[in-house]
Design a protein around this motif. Structure first.
Motif, PDB file in Angstrom:
ATOM      1  N   GLU A 118       9.985  75.362  20.672  1.00  0.00           N
ATOM      2  CA  GLU A 118       8.930  75.781  21.602  1.00  0.00           C
ATOM      3  C   GLU A 118       8.216  76.978  21.036  1.00  0.00           C
ATOM      4  O   GLU A 118       8.803  77.815  20.339  1.00  0.00           O
ATOM      5  CB  GLU A 118       9.516  76.118  22.975  1.00  0.00           C
ATOM      6  CG  GLU A 118       8.494  76.521  24.033  1.00  0.00           C
ATOM      7  CD  GLU A 118       7.532  75.395  24.391  1.00  0.00           C
ATOM      8  OE1 GLU A 118       6.528  75.227  23.650  1.00  0.00           O
ATOM      9  OE2 GLU A 118       7.778  74.679  25.380  1.00  0.00           O
ATOM     10  N   SER A 145      12.912  74.915  25.373  1.00  0.00           N
ATOM     11  CA  SER A 145      11.707  75.545  25.902  1.00  0.00           C
ATOM     12  C   SER A 145      12.013  76.954  26.375  1.00  0.00           C
ATOM     13  O   SER A 145      13.165  77.308  26.658  1.00  0.00           O
ATOM     14  CB  SER A 145      11.121  74.724  27.054  1.00  0.00           C
ATOM     15  OG  SER A 145       9.824  75.192  27.412  1.00  0.00           O
ATOM     16  N   GLY A 204      11.937  71.002  29.596  1.00  0.00           N
ATOM     17  CA  GLY A 204      10.607  71.568  29.757  1.00  0.00           C
ATOM     18  C   GLY A 204      10.547  72.667  30.799  1.00  0.00           C
ATOM     19  O   GLY A 204      11.272  72.635  31.795  1.00  0.00           O
ATOM     20  N   ASP A 219       8.564  66.773  27.800  1.00  0.00           N
ATOM     21  CA  ASP A 219       7.603  67.876  27.804  1.00  0.00           C
ATOM     22  C   ASP A 219       7.006  68.072  29.194  1.00  0.00           C
ATOM     23  O   ASP A 219       6.915  67.142  30.000  1.00  0.00           O
ATOM     24  CB  ASP A 219       6.491  67.595  26.792  1.00  0.00           C
ATOM     25  CG  ASP A 219       5.717  68.846  26.431  1.00  0.00           C
ATOM     26  OD1 ASP A 219       6.313  69.939  26.457  1.00  0.00           O
ATOM     27  OD2 ASP A 219       4.516  68.748  26.118  1.00  0.00           O
ATOM     28  N   GLN A 271       3.606  70.232  30.792  1.00  0.00           N
ATOM     29  CA  GLN A 271       2.413  71.020  30.488  1.00  0.00           C
ATOM     30  C   GLN A 271       1.430  70.978  31.651  1.00  0.00           C
ATOM     31  O   GLN A 271       1.467  70.071  32.491  1.00  0.00           O
ATOM     32  CB  GLN A 271       1.725  70.464  29.238  1.00  0.00           C
ATOM     33  CG  GLN A 271       2.445  70.788  27.940  1.00  0.00           C
ATOM     34  CD  GLN A 271       2.320  72.245  27.582  1.00  0.00           C
ATOM     35  OE1 GLN A 271       1.289  72.729  27.116  1.00  0.00           O
ATOM     36  NE2 GLN A 271       3.394  72.993  27.817  1.00  0.00           N
ATOM     37  N   SER A 314       5.036  65.996  22.918  1.00  0.00           N
ATOM     38  CA  SER A 314       4.218  66.989  23.614  1.00  0.00           C
ATOM     39  C   SER A 314       2.883  66.349  23.951  1.00  0.00           C
ATOM     40  O   SER A 314       2.370  65.509  23.207  1.00  0.00           O
ATOM     41  CB  SER A 314       4.010  68.244  22.762  1.00  0.00           C
ATOM     42  OG  SER A 314       3.208  67.999  21.622  1.00  0.00           O
ATOM     43  N   LYS A 325       6.142  69.837  18.487  1.00  0.00           N
ATOM     44  CA  LYS A 325       5.225  70.095  19.595  1.00  0.00           C
ATOM     45  C   LYS A 325       3.949  70.743  19.077  1.00  0.00           C
ATOM     46  O   LYS A 325       3.968  71.490  18.103  1.00  0.00           O
ATOM     47  CB  LYS A 325       5.858  71.044  20.624  1.00  0.00           C
ATOM     48  CG  LYS A 325       6.973  70.433  21.451  1.00  0.00           C
ATOM     49  CD  LYS A 325       7.578  71.478  22.375  1.00  0.00           C
ATOM     50  CE  LYS A 325       8.700  70.896  23.221  1.00  0.00           C
ATOM     51  NZ  LYS A 325       9.388  71.942  24.025  1.00  0.00           N
TER      52      LYS A 325
END
Length: 319
Positions: A75, A122, A178, A226, A228, A266, A310
């Protein structure tokens, strides 16, 4: 190249997908969105920053770092702080070791590091409290064999990252992968195993703890990976698992499949609408390939000799 087996499906409001599985590129007259990309290379163990519109070659490196600890860069994300300016959060590890670290961006000074007792995937910082959370899965081989995992919480004792100390015992979380701080809801989102959930961060003068917001839990993923923000749609999260990419509406906690490609490591949507992702291929390296893919513009950027796990946007914006 990996494009033949790319993402299927489309984000709401995006163009349709042709039979080959690729999103239609933007019209030739439209200039690709300009932004920088932060990648972690499993081969070299280093983190690199590139302009997404230039080749990912040595001459175009805008910033780089060899992070603390041994193993793979799992990460890497920039965040803004009052006490230390802009920082890089990073974790590195292998199946038997793990290190979390924080660097000041402008001079790459190591501000803080800590070992964690699992395979970290992460790290995230909660704006306001300065609490840092590290997510890691259990030791051993990946996939369904990784039966454990945990969240490690660190609290600051001053306004600087160097003051971070452990805040209690690790919190069990199956295959924790994540993390994403949500400043709108003031929640720390966590993904791993079958679960996506959110935690409140409760702090006192000498303590910090995570308290799960069970109303924001989904147990419908297959080895969630992942996590986000969608920078074009702040009301939703983007989550990958073994079998696809999904949008989760934070208000209703409903999940929509966006793409059905497997092994996406990712995935993020830029405010321009561009979709950036990395992923592994069948019978290839489990961490990924040498490519970062940009689906809307139809571009692939390769870092020769690299295995890119990632790719992150060069932004301190959470959502």
């Amino acid at each position: 190249m990996d494009r033949r087996s790319l993402l299927k499906g489309a984000l709401a409001g995006a163009v349709a997908v042709p039979a080959g599985g690729l999103l239609t590129a933007q019209p030739a007259s439209a200039a690709p969105a300009a932004f920088n990309v932060l990648i972690g290379d499993v081969t070299s163990g280093k983190i690199y920053l590139f302009d997404r519109n230039k080749p990912f070659t040595d001459r175009n490196i805008k910033w780089s770092l060899n992070p603390a600890g041994s193993g793979h860069p799992m990460e890497h994300r920039f965040r803004a702080t009052d006490g230390d300016g802009e920082i890089l959060l990073a974790v590195t590890g292998t199946s038997t070791t793990g290190t979390a670290s924080i660097y000041r961006r402008r001079d790459k000074k190591l501000l803080w590091s800590a070992s964690v007792k699992n395979y970290p995937h992460s790290i995230e910082r909660a704006r306001g409290t300065g609490v840092v959370v590290v997510a890691g899965r259990s030791y051993g081989s990946g996939g369904g064999a990784a039966t454990g995992g945990s969240l490690h919480v660190f609290r600051p004792t001053s306004g600087h990252a160097s003051s971070l100390v452990r805040a209690g015992d690790a919190i069990p979380f199956h295959q924790a992968h994540g993390l994403l701080w949500d400043p709108r809801l003031e929640r720390m989102w966590v993904s791993g195993g079958k679960r996506l959930t959110a935690y409140r961060i409760v702090t006192a003068a000498s303590s910090a703890k995570l308290v799960e917001d069970t109303a924001r839990r989904l147990d419908t993923f297959t080895r969630a990976h992942d996590l986000q923000p969608d920078h074009q749609h702040p009301g939703r999260l983007l989550v990958t698992d073994t079998y696809g990419v999904y949008a989760v509406d934070k208000a209703s906690m409903t999940k929509t499949r966006l793409h059905s490609r497997r092994y996406v490591k990712s995935y993020v949507r830029h405010s321009s609408g561009e979709q950036m992702w990395t992923g592994a291929v069948e019978d290839g390296n489990v961490f990924g390939t040498k490519y970062v893919h940009f689906n809307v513009s139809g571009v692939d950027r390769a870092r020769e000799g690299a295995i890119i796990y990632k790719a992150r946007l060069d932004t301190t914006t959470y959502a």
